[in-house]
Write an enzyme that holds these catalytic residues in place. Structure first.
Site, PDB file in Angstrom:
ATOM      1  N   MET A 166      -1.778  -6.678   7.258  1.00 26.27           N
ATOM      2  CA  MET A 166      -2.814  -7.559   6.709  1.00 26.27           C
ATOM      3  C   MET A 166      -2.319  -8.317   5.477  1.00 26.27           C
ATOM      4  O   MET A 166      -3.122  -8.680   4.608  1.00 26.27           O
ATOM      5  CB  MET A 166      -4.052  -6.726   6.341  1.00 26.27           C
ATOM      6  CG  MET A 166      -4.579  -5.857   7.481  1.00 26.27           C
ATOM      7  SD  MET A 166      -5.941  -4.812   6.936  1.00 26.27           S
ATOM      8  CE  MET A 166      -6.090  -3.690   8.342  1.00 26.27           C
ATOM      9  N   SER A 167      -1.009  -8.542   5.401  1.00 28.56           N
ATOM     10  CA  SER A 167      -0.470  -9.187   4.191  1.00 28.56           C
ATOM     11  C   SER A 167       0.822  -9.923   4.512  1.00 28.56           C
ATOM     12  O   SER A 167       1.126 -10.194   5.675  1.00 28.56           O
ATOM     13  CB  SER A 167      -0.193  -8.112   3.120  1.00 28.56           C
ATOM     14  OG  SER A 167       0.878  -7.285   3.537  1.00 28.56           O
TER      15      SER A 167
ATOM     16  N   ASN B 282       1.724   4.021  10.653  1.00 28.15           N
ATOM     17  CA  ASN B 282       0.966   4.550  11.796  1.00 28.15           C
ATOM     18  C   ASN B 282       1.420   3.809  13.048  1.00 28.15           C
ATOM     19  O   ASN B 282       1.986   2.717  12.949  1.00 28.15           O
ATOM     20  CB  ASN B 282      -0.553   4.362  11.580  1.00 28.15           C
ATOM     21  CG  ASN B 282      -0.914   2.902  11.347  1.00 28.15           C
ATOM     22  OD1 ASN B 282      -0.592   2.324  10.315  1.00 28.15           O
ATOM     23  ND2 ASN B 282      -1.560   2.296  12.324  1.00 28.15           N
TER      24      ASN B 282
ATOM     25  N   ALA C 167       2.754  -2.026   4.239  1.00 27.67           N
ATOM     26  CA  ALA C 167       2.456  -0.958   5.199  1.00 27.67           C
ATOM     27  C   ALA C 167       2.054  -1.646   6.493  1.00 27.67           C
ATOM     28  O   ALA C 167       1.341  -2.651   6.462  1.00 27.67           O
ATOM     29  CB  ALA C 167       1.310  -0.112   4.673  1.00 27.67           C
TER      30      ALA C 167
ATOM     31  N   HIS D  79      -5.291  -9.492  -1.093  1.00 27.88           N
ATOM     32  CA  HIS D  79      -5.421  -9.627   0.362  1.00 27.88           C
ATOM     33  C   HIS D  79      -6.530 -10.611   0.704  1.00 27.88           C
ATOM     34  O   HIS D  79      -7.550 -10.685   0.022  1.00 27.88           O
ATOM     35  CB  HIS D  79      -5.765  -8.271   0.994  1.00 27.88           C
ATOM     36  CG  HIS D  79      -4.749  -7.205   0.755  1.00 27.88           C
ATOM     37  ND1 HIS D  79      -4.761  -6.429  -0.375  1.00 27.88           N
ATOM     38  CD2 HIS D  79      -3.683  -6.799   1.494  1.00 27.88           C
ATOM     39  CE1 HIS D  79      -3.747  -5.573  -0.323  1.00 27.88           C
ATOM     40  NE2 HIS D  79      -3.081  -5.782   0.794  1.00 27.88           N
TER      41      HIS D  79
ATOM     42  N   TYR E 216      -8.565 -10.238   3.077  1.00 24.03           N
ATOM     43  CA  TYR E 216      -9.797  -9.520   3.436  1.00 24.03           C
ATOM     44  C   TYR E 216     -10.648  -9.148   2.224  1.00 24.03           C
ATOM     45  O   TYR E 216     -11.805  -8.771   2.372  1.00 24.03           O
ATOM     46  CB  TYR E 216      -9.499  -8.270   4.285  1.00 24.03           C
ATOM     47  CG  TYR E 216      -8.655  -7.208   3.617  1.00 24.03           C
ATOM     48  CD1 TYR E 216      -9.144  -6.423   2.584  1.00 24.03           C
ATOM     49  CD2 TYR E 216      -7.346  -6.992   4.025  1.00 24.03           C
ATOM     50  CE1 TYR E 216      -8.374  -5.452   1.978  1.00 24.03           C
ATOM     51  CE2 TYR E 216      -6.562  -6.035   3.428  1.00 24.03           C
ATOM     52  CZ  TYR E 216      -7.082  -5.269   2.405  1.00 24.03           C
ATOM     53  OH  TYR E 216      -6.300  -4.321   1.793  1.00 24.03           O
ATOM     54  N   GLU E 217     -10.056  -9.254   1.032  1.00 24.65           N
ATOM     55  CA  GLU E 217     -10.853  -8.988  -0.167  1.00 24.65           C
ATOM     56  C   GLU E 217     -11.793 -10.155  -0.482  1.00 24.65           C
ATOM     57  O   GLU E 217     -12.630 -10.064  -1.379  1.00 24.65           O
ATOM     58  CB  GLU E 217      -9.929  -8.732  -1.363  1.00 24.65           C
ATOM     59  CG  GLU E 217      -9.127  -7.448  -1.227  1.00 24.65           C
ATOM     60  CD  GLU E 217      -8.102  -7.291  -2.343  1.00 24.65           C
ATOM     61  OE1 GLU E 217      -8.492  -6.823  -3.427  1.00 24.65           O
ATOM     62  OE2 GLU E 217      -6.933  -7.655  -2.135  1.00 24.65           O
TER      63      GLU E 217
ATOM     64  N   SER F  69       0.830  -1.212   0.000  1.00 19.62           N
ATOM     65  CA  SER F  69       0.000   0.000   0.000  1.00 19.62           C
ATOM     66  C   SER F  69       0.860   1.256   0.000  1.00 19.62           C
ATOM     67  O   SER F  69       1.741   1.404   0.840  1.00 19.62           O
ATOM     68  CB  SER F  69      -0.885   0.051   1.246  1.00 19.62           C
ATOM     69  OG  SER F  69      -1.753  -1.025   1.279  1.00 19.62           O
TER      70      SER F  69
ATOM     71  N   HIS G  84      -7.045   4.400   6.326  1.00 20.15           N
ATOM     72  CA  HIS G  84      -6.344   3.995   5.108  1.00 20.15           C
ATOM     73  C   HIS G  84      -5.629   5.194   4.478  1.00 20.15           C
ATOM     74  O   HIS G  84      -4.530   5.058   3.948  1.00 20.15           O
ATOM     75  CB  HIS G  84      -7.343   3.373   4.126  1.00 20.15           C
ATOM     76  CG  HIS G  84      -6.698   2.772   2.911  1.00 20.15           C
ATOM     77  ND1 HIS G  84      -5.743   1.777   2.980  1.00 20.15           N
ATOM     78  CD2 HIS G  84      -6.852   3.034   1.587  1.00 20.15           C
ATOM     79  CE1 HIS G  84      -5.350   1.448   1.758  1.00 20.15           C
ATOM     80  NE2 HIS G  84      -6.010   2.203   0.891  1.00 20.15           N
TER      81      HIS G  84
ATOM     82  N   HIS H  49      -3.831   0.193  -4.893  1.00 15.56           N
ATOM     83  CA  HIS H  49      -3.176  -1.005  -5.446  1.00 15.56           C
ATOM     84  C   HIS H  49      -3.515  -1.049  -6.945  1.00 15.56           C
ATOM     85  O   HIS H  49      -4.662  -1.259  -7.312  1.00 15.56           O
ATOM     86  CB  HIS H  49      -3.668  -2.272  -4.752  1.00 15.56           C
ATOM     87  CG  HIS H  49      -3.090  -2.465  -3.390  1.00 15.56           C
ATOM     88  ND1 HIS H  49      -2.095  -3.372  -3.123  1.00 15.56           N
ATOM     89  CD2 HIS H  49      -3.348  -1.851  -2.218  1.00 15.56           C
ATOM     90  CE1 HIS H  49      -1.776  -3.308  -1.843  1.00 15.56           C
ATOM     91  NE2 HIS H  49      -2.528  -2.403  -1.272  1.00 15.56           N
TER      92      HIS H  49
HETATM   93  N1  HPA Z   1      -2.946  -2.514  11.517  1.00 15.18           N
HETATM   94  C1  HPA Z   1      -3.102  -3.438  10.562  1.00 15.18           C
HETATM   95  N2  HPA Z   1      -2.695  -3.259   9.322  1.00 15.18           N
HETATM   96  C2  HPA Z   1      -2.090  -2.093   9.014  1.00 15.18           C
HETATM   97  C3  HPA Z   1      -1.884  -1.088   9.950  1.00 15.18           C
HETATM   98  C4  HPA Z   1      -2.347  -1.323  11.281  1.00 15.18           C
HETATM   99  O1  HPA Z   1      -2.209  -0.472  12.189  1.00 15.18           O
HETATM  100  N3  HPA Z   1      -1.255  -0.067   9.320  1.00 15.18           N
HETATM  101  C5  HPA Z   1      -1.078  -0.461   8.032  1.00 15.18           C
HETATM  102  N4  HPA Z   1      -1.589  -1.694   7.834  1.00 15.18           N
END
Ligand code: HPA
Length: 284
Positions: free
Chosen positions: A217-218, A241, A116, A86, A88-89, A33, A255, A64
């Site tokens: 998440m990947s 973050n 990310a 992903h 989650y998709e 990402s 996001h 993406h």
């Molecule tokens: N949590 C999960 N996935 C993420 C995060 C997060 O804080 N930041 C970027 N992808």
């Protein structure tokens, strides 16, 4: 559980790529990402949309791009995924990791992944780059492991070891490049969750107690499949973050925040990746 794909499916996709580019890549690159801009540095590029490649799903996430960029980068021949799939998709883990096996059938022996991630380690700050030393395959442990189902021996063994997924020599190369470029490279353990929600404060405290330094998440499903298939693996998390561990704290991860932080990190990550490519090209 049925396998989603057979060996001939993976080969059909690899044959399609061979027929559509004169390049013969040896390094695979997965751009996470906010990081897909790095593909613009690839020279003499063949660009192939996922929609054109047999069996490839289509990436649905904003940010993406959904295409392969095959060409040369710092003297190495690479196949870069601009956008990944992903869990989650709604894809199966075998769909999520399909491109990795296709890359392996294409002759790629080294996979470099980026993502990310939220920082769990209290010493991490937004903008940091973390070299992935190791991972926790939480989603796989919970039953969504891409290696479930009949084992394809052409890739690797039924019961693969997982105590050396991230190739030591490649981690050393990354360290050397970071040192020479004065990039403050952090280290740590990445944990993959299913998403798509970010974590509760209680979950953040739990993940930290488990020994994870970054959460996302990947990546883990992809690197496990690459390792199973005998590929060398290198991974970087970009800390976009700081995970929030306190109930009712101000602010929340979004996001957009993840994408904005990615832009700040891209120049340093690019320098790091170009340096690694260059050294790999020289036989490091
Ligand atoms: N949590 C999960 N996935 C993420 C995060 C997060 O804080 N930041 C970027 N992808």
């Amino acid at each position: 559980m049925a396998n989603h794909f057979s060996l001939s499916n993976y080969d059909e996709a690899a044959d399609y790529l061979r027929a559509h580019t004169h390049h013969r890549p040896t390094i695979g690159l997965i751009l996470g990402s906010g990081l897909s801009g790095l593909a613009a540095r690839i020279e003499d590029a063949t660009v192939i949309p996922y929609a054109d490649i047999p069996f490839f799903p289509v990436s649905t996430v904003a940010g993406h791009a959904g295409r392969l960029v095959i060409g040369t980068l710092a003297g190495a021949t690479v196949c870069a995924m601009q956008g990944r799939f992903h869990y989650y998709e709604g894809y199966s883990m075998q769909q999520v990791t399909l491109p990795v096996r296709v890359m392996q059938r294409l002759g790629i022996d080294t996979l470099i992944v980026t993502n990310a991630a939220g920082g769990l380690n209290p010493s991490f700050a937004v903008g940091d780059i973390m070299l992935i030393d190791d991972h926790i395959n939480l989603v796989g442990m919970a039953g969504a492991n891409p290696l479930l189902g009949a084992n394809l021996e052409e890739f690797g063994p039924r019961f693969p070891a997982a105590n050396r997924v991230y190739t030591r020599r490649l981690r050393q190369v990354a360290e050397e490049v970071a040192r020479d470029a004065a990039i403050n490279l952090r280290h740590g353990v990445y944990i993959q969750l299913a998403g798509p929600n970010f974590e509760t404060a209680a979950e953040v405290r739990m993940l930290r107690a488990w020994g994870a330094d970054a959460v996302g998440m990947s990546t883990v499903a992809e690197t496990m499949v690459a390792h199973h298939a005998g590929m060398n693996v290198l991974g970087f998390s970009t800390i976009t973050n700081v995970a929030i561990d306190e109930l009712d704290a101000e602010g929340q991860p979004t996001h957009d925040e993840v994408m904005d932080a990615g832009k700040i990190i891209v120049p340093r990550l690019t320098e790091l990746l170009l340096g690694v490519m260059q050294r790999l090209g020289q036989g490091a």
